[in-house]
Design an enzyme around this catalytic site. Structure first.
Site, PDB file in Angstrom:
ATOM      1  N   ASP A 200      49.035  27.423  48.665  1.00 50.65           N
ATOM      2  CA  ASP A 200      49.042  28.885  48.769  1.00 50.65           C
ATOM      3  C   ASP A 200      47.803  29.493  48.123  1.00 50.65           C
ATOM      4  O   ASP A 200      47.402  29.091  47.033  1.00 50.65           O
ATOM      5  CB  ASP A 200      50.305  29.457  48.105  1.00 50.65           C
ATOM      6  CG  ASP A 200      50.613  30.863  48.609  1.00 50.65           C
ATOM      7  OD1 ASP A 200      49.880  31.806  48.241  1.00 50.65           O
ATOM      8  OD2 ASP A 200      51.564  31.006  49.382  1.00 50.65           O
ATOM      9  N   HIS A 202      47.538  32.415  46.905  1.00 51.60           N
ATOM     10  CA  HIS A 202      47.902  33.106  45.662  1.00 51.60           C
ATOM     11  C   HIS A 202      48.712  32.144  44.793  1.00 51.60           C
ATOM     12  O   HIS A 202      49.894  31.898  45.031  1.00 51.60           O
ATOM     13  CB  HIS A 202      48.713  34.368  45.936  1.00 51.60           C
ATOM     14  CG  HIS A 202      48.735  35.307  44.742  1.00 51.60           C
ATOM     15  ND1 HIS A 202      48.925  34.858  43.442  1.00 51.60           N
ATOM     16  CD2 HIS A 202      48.570  36.647  44.648  1.00 51.60           C
ATOM     17  CE1 HIS A 202      48.894  35.885  42.616  1.00 51.60           C
ATOM     18  NE2 HIS A 202      48.670  36.985  43.313  1.00 51.60           N
ATOM     19  N   HIS A 276      40.081  36.834  42.364  1.00 55.83           N
ATOM     20  CA  HIS A 276      41.244  37.646  41.993  1.00 55.83           C
ATOM     21  C   HIS A 276      41.746  37.200  40.617  1.00 55.83           C
ATOM     22  O   HIS A 276      42.039  36.032  40.392  1.00 55.83           O
ATOM     23  CB  HIS A 276      42.297  37.396  43.078  1.00 55.83           C
ATOM     24  CG  HIS A 276      43.512  38.242  43.007  1.00 55.83           C
ATOM     25  ND1 HIS A 276      44.514  38.038  42.099  1.00 55.83           N
ATOM     26  CD2 HIS A 276      43.903  39.310  43.759  1.00 55.83           C
ATOM     27  CE1 HIS A 276      45.471  38.936  42.293  1.00 55.83           C
ATOM     28  NE2 HIS A 276      45.130  39.724  43.290  1.00 55.83           N
ATOM     29  N   GLU A 328      40.222  42.874  43.215  1.00 55.36           N
ATOM     30  CA  GLU A 328      41.170  42.814  42.098  1.00 55.36           C
ATOM     31  C   GLU A 328      40.731  41.728  41.115  1.00 55.36           C
ATOM     32  O   GLU A 328      41.570  40.986  40.586  1.00 55.36           O
ATOM     33  CB  GLU A 328      42.593  42.533  42.583  1.00 55.36           C
ATOM     34  CG  GLU A 328      43.098  43.576  43.550  1.00 55.36           C
ATOM     35  CD  GLU A 328      44.597  43.484  43.783  1.00 55.36           C
ATOM     36  OE1 GLU A 328      45.328  44.367  43.310  1.00 55.36           O
ATOM     37  OE2 GLU A 328      45.031  42.512  44.440  1.00 55.36           O
ATOM     38  N   CYS A 412      53.802  44.998  41.190  1.00 56.16           N
ATOM     39  CA  CYS A 412      53.805  43.677  40.541  1.00 56.16           C
ATOM     40  C   CYS A 412      53.739  43.806  39.022  1.00 56.16           C
ATOM     41  O   CYS A 412      54.267  42.954  38.296  1.00 56.16           O
ATOM     42  CB  CYS A 412      52.639  42.840  41.048  1.00 56.16           C
ATOM     43  SG  CYS A 412      51.053  43.689  41.006  1.00 56.16           S
ATOM     44  N   CYS A 413      53.072  44.846  38.529  1.00 62.06           N
ATOM     45  CA  CYS A 413      52.817  44.925  37.085  1.00 62.06           C
ATOM     46  C   CYS A 413      54.063  45.254  36.252  1.00 62.06           C
ATOM     47  O   CYS A 413      54.247  44.669  35.182  1.00 62.06           O
ATOM     48  CB  CYS A 413      51.712  45.933  36.801  1.00 62.06           C
ATOM     49  SG  CYS A 413      50.125  45.465  37.538  1.00 62.06           S
TER      50      CYS A 413
END
Lengths: 648, 648
Positions: A200, A202, A276, A328, A412-413
């Site tokens: 993946d 990510h 990222h 990001e 997400c944060c």
């Protein structure tokens, strides 16, 4: 089920130190700095996050039997009805909530988690595949785009949630769902013939698999994590191959380079932190985990180079990282703009994850210094003092346009900072054989098992507002133990006494930790005293944005100036190099905090008469000055803020 | 056909001054600074731009008889096959090319223009509508989205091209096509019952219609421009109504506020320059035109407020404007970041258009100062010295990532800077009754008609490298005339002599122009001498990014430091406040330019030992220093650049 980690600890000689962090549930913040933060997150953040997930439609994605049309309330501002990776958000919420359950059982929270688990189990495909987007919308497209669509990232977060929920409650159902999902991944991906050689883009599944392995002891779980990390960056790239299978030209990749996902070159050859930021930190966390589990010095050495690159060239003074919104993440070394800092909350939290893991295989204060820096600054700034407003970007300078939000289309944060705080106890202490490492300071009571004995430790301290810590030892029978006490990197003068007797510990300090070995008995008391003057910090000359600027730090806490305290934009201040700064505890400031006060100068705009440029520099006038902890900014009136202040 | 403007000049008393700019074709740059720029643009820029438009598919959009599929070569990087506003790009190219034709007839360029005109005429709809996108792709959607799709913007640029081509060649075909298109707009839009009360969100048609009116004398053309400007910002908004007709929620507008298009409030009530910078400048240019043509003091007064807001709070020292990429425009006042400056070339060029128009109704040096600033700095920086590479963003600081490109998927800037330079002569002189205003300095020879007489003016000067100008008067018979000579805003000491006799002109200076009235005869000579020391400039204290920084300007030319000249990033330099800076003409630098040389200090990175932050400020070591004109940067080796340098 005991963790395989504990079973393995007594085995064959290993290359590295292998400290075992104390379980978070065995550390209680019954007083001091973290008490109110923990309570706020448990009592406000966890319930309101579930409410937001529900009202914003994130949970609706699990209604597998309904047609997958637009959500009842589409996510703003994109009009988005659903994202591929929504599963990750309630996965992280379950994880964060689970950490609170052992010490604070909560049937309502458990019921909410069980309801999600039931839907996940119901929706899971027969072969174990689990992702709400693909199952409901385009099952035929599953596993066709690992580069962009985050399927394993989402499963990884569900897996972390399942492990945490199992550990908190002993309930296996969610864990079993996720083990089936992992079995499916094992059947699908790997270097063996007939499998897809993918991974993946990510990262996340890798570290989640190590967590799973530590619960199951199943070597296939560790092997899969190892495969994903080893495979990463192998050329020709799987992502090229996969794009061609989709009929796309790999050259059309929107981020242009697989460095965006740290997949441009094998991980052991990476020396500069790129791409990222959250992805990078999750990958490096997994690399540290695998160095630990597999005794792999090549991963450790890659981590070392990357850590030094990050902290020496790419880290904000707050512990924020990843300056750029466009990817990001990282740009060029020393690129640390203040006002446009992206410095995502998730990235700072994940640097905490990585640093902590590094310290378990290599007890070096540089790692715990980084952990402490994010904890008190760049991560904590991501959540409001009321526990229900958030920052995604953590800028170091603002003209007042940066306001905390209640929810976000990519939330997400919030769950990341929540799980960091609800599991905070684990970061304080580690044990190994007859050693106890004390990494962090702050009032708490902890229970540990060391050298076969039950050890109770209690810290009484106003840290981080004061540098004095009383560490009380509770032991039913005396024991010969080594305490490795972190001497914070920011501290220039420290004193330690044992039972009232000051000791000379300087020769025992190794990479930031002082060692005290003796026969300890119940009631022994260690007193640590860290001098905590106000530090003036300057940035490396290659950081052009910070030229002629100074930042203030006291102990681990970075300061900032907010317009609301001084009645003018802090950008107009000039701080004399010899300006006196007085720390003062302000009990009325957002639950109490040490502020810094002194005299600055203000560039006077009164004599500019409508001109924007002129040949005389601004004139200066005296101005009272106040700075507050950076993590507390944007909790009061709107206004400008600055961490790096202009020197006179 | 003579212009209606000249006819009206002798009419009834008017509220404003009404200077008439000299025609660009009557000013020749046969020596000096603009000679090589004019020649490069004529001989390199104009032909290569046509080549790019052709090879990149921009001209292919005019193949009305072919199916409107993807272009032979889709525009990168978006994979875009066609944009709604491509017509504007060849419209501007025709305009730029036309300005070269009167003095340099070029059958090849004429043939290329005629070929485009033929296709446009062929594709134009029977009712006059003309836009290649809508005619070929979705004719049923024409005029349904004035907020986003630029139909009138594109027609406006075609119209400016048609007027310029007619004036250069006398050929009417293109002009007639566009008059039919305007007739169609008149039939469709307006305040009259049965018409749509719309106006294009991207201003341009308004000023183009005034140009058309000045050629045709047709009051309907002026009336339509007036309607568009008067209608703008009326609430409830036409864009809301139009969005609802499309079945959209107006609240979903991507830019959130019609301030993006200066359509949030009626133009006469606007006091702060907001939104997309090019749009704003085109609107304000039209407002100045209409103040001129309609004797409208309310538009003049709105322009005055907006001009003061721009120059007092929102303009880069280079004349760049619109700091933000996200709206290609303005943010808050005093927000002038250097490294992320958007400062689009088009916006600087268009500020030149506006300033110039303001000076014709109000002879104030502040307007011509702004014109001169963009001319030598923020606009000229948009084109390379070789005439075929461009900047869209004109940053004031770079770490080397900003490189000029050969073409762009939105190539609005190249043709804009081209038409500015090919028509540059018109900005030098204006006439009114028996007055001649001299706005700009630079070697040239000009022919004017003033007070019924033919006047020949010649400037001999090395301006902007030197401040001495010899202005020779050529007259077949003596004439009593007033010369209004601009004393540049940057100049603190000026001297003027006539026929060798120094004169005291100070009492005659009115808003930046010195007046000399006398009986002039052939061979008279005015000498102007403007002291041109190196100016150190400081920014208003509210510009946080420029705190503790200094910019160097000499005469109208802003300087910068490039890494290639000093072997280190200029971000590491510290300039002592009393550092001596010596100007020196460097004949070898990109065709010759004055550079500044002196001694600076360099922040030493040698003693940082891998740390990013420390408690001691950087140490400084001496470093030879060189600055070059900002407009010449990024023409040599890649590297960092800085306009605002850190002071010691």
């Amino acid at each position: 089920m005991s963790s395989s980690l504990k079973k393995a600890a007594g085995g064959a000689p290993r290359l590295f130190e292998r400290y075992v962090p104390v379980d978070h549930a065995r550390v209680s913040f019954d007083a001091g700095f973290w008490k109110s933060w923990s309570e706020t997150v448990r009592d406000v953040t966890i319930p309101t996050q579930h409410m937001r997930l529900d009202e914003e439609g994130f949970l609706e994605v699990l209604d597998f039997d309904k047609p997958a049309g637009p959500l009842a309330r589409p996510i703003q501002p994109s009009g988005l009805s659903m994202q591929h990776f929504f599963d990750s958000d309630f996965g992280k919420w379950i994880e964060a909530a689970s950490y609170t359950l052992k010490n604070n059982p909560n049937p309502d929270v458990e019921a909410k988690i069980d309801a999600i688990v039931e839907k996940l189990e119901h929706g899971q495909m027969a072969d174990g595949y689990l992702n709400s987007w693909f199952i409901r919308r385009e099952p035929e497209k599953r596993w066709t785009n690992l580069r962009d669509l985050h399927e394993m990232y989402s499963m990884g977060h569900l897996l972390e949630g399942a492990v945490a929920y199992f550990q908190a409650t002993g309930k296996r159902r969610f864990l079993d769902v996720m083990i089936r999902a992992v079995d499916h991944i094992i059947d699908t991906f790997g270097a063996e013939p007939g499998k897809l050689r993918g991974y993946d883009a990510h990262e996340e599944i890798e570290l989640a698999l190590v967590k799973l392995y530590r619960v199951t002891g199943d070597p296939r779980h560790l092997k899969l994590a190892t495969y994903f990390v080893d495979e990463r960056g192998r050329m020709p790239s799987y992502y090229d191959e996969e794009a061609r299978r989709r009929g796309e030209d790999p050259a059309d990749y929107v981020y242009k380079t697989y460095a965006y996902s740290q997949a441009h070159t094998p991980v052991r050859e990476q020396t500069q932190v790129v791409g990222h930021a959250v992805r990078a930190m999750y990958l490096f966390s997994a690399m540290a985990d695998l160095a630990y589990e597999n005794d792999d010095p090549t991963l450790k050495s890659a981590c070392d180079k990357l850590f030094d690159n990050l902290t020496g060239r790419q880290l904000y003074v707050t512990g924020g990282l990843g300056p750029s919104a466009s990817n990001e993440g990282f740009t060029r070394e020393f690129d640390l703009p203040n006002e446009t800092a992206y410095a995502e909350t998730c990235a700072a939290v994940a640097l905490g994850f990585w640093s902590h893991r590094m310290a378990q295989i290599d007890l070096d204060g540089k790692f715990t210094d980084a952990l402490e820096t994010v904890l008190f600054n760049g991560a904590l700034s991501g959540i409001s003092r009321d526990g229900e407003h958030y920052f995604y970007e953590n800028v170091l300078e603002s003209h007042g346009q940066n306001r905390r939000w209640k929810w976000h289309y990519c939330p997400c944060c919030p769950t990341n900072i929540a799980r960091f705080i609800t599991s905070l106890g684990q970061y304080f202490y580690s044990a190994k054989a007859d050693e106890v490492a004390v990494h962090l300071y702050g009032a708490n009571t902890a229970e540990l098992d060391v050298a076969g004995r039950f050890l109770r430790l209690k810290q009484d301290t106003a840290y981080p507002w004061e540098g004095d810590v009383r560490l009380s030892v509770g032991l039913s029978v005396p024991a010969s133990l080594t305490f490795r006490l972190r001497i914070p990197g920011w501290c220039r003068t420290a004193r330690i006494s044992v039972n009232g007797q000051e000791i000379d510990f300087s020769a025992s300090v190794e990479r930031g930790y002082a060692a005290i070995t003796r026969e300890w008995k119940d009631g022994d008391e260690i007193r640590l005293s860290f001098d905590m003057p106000v530090d003036r910090l300057y940035a490396h000359p290659a950081v052009g944005e910070d030229a002629h600027r100074v930042a203030f730090k006291r102990g681990p806490v970075v300061y900032c100036v907010e317009e609301t305290d001084i009645g003018t934009e802090p950008q107009r201040l000039r701080i004399a190099r010899d300006a006196a700064l007085e720390p003062r505890f302000d009990a009325g400031l957002l639950g109490g905090a040490v502020v810094l006060e002194g005299e600055a100068l203000e560039a006077d705009a009164g004599d500019w008469n409508g001109t924007l440029y002129r040949s005389a520099p601004p004139s200066l006038k005296p101005k009272a000055f106040k700075a507050i902890p950076y993590h507390l900014w944007a909790n009061r009136a709107e206004g400008a803020m600055q961490v790096w202040l202009t020197e006179k």
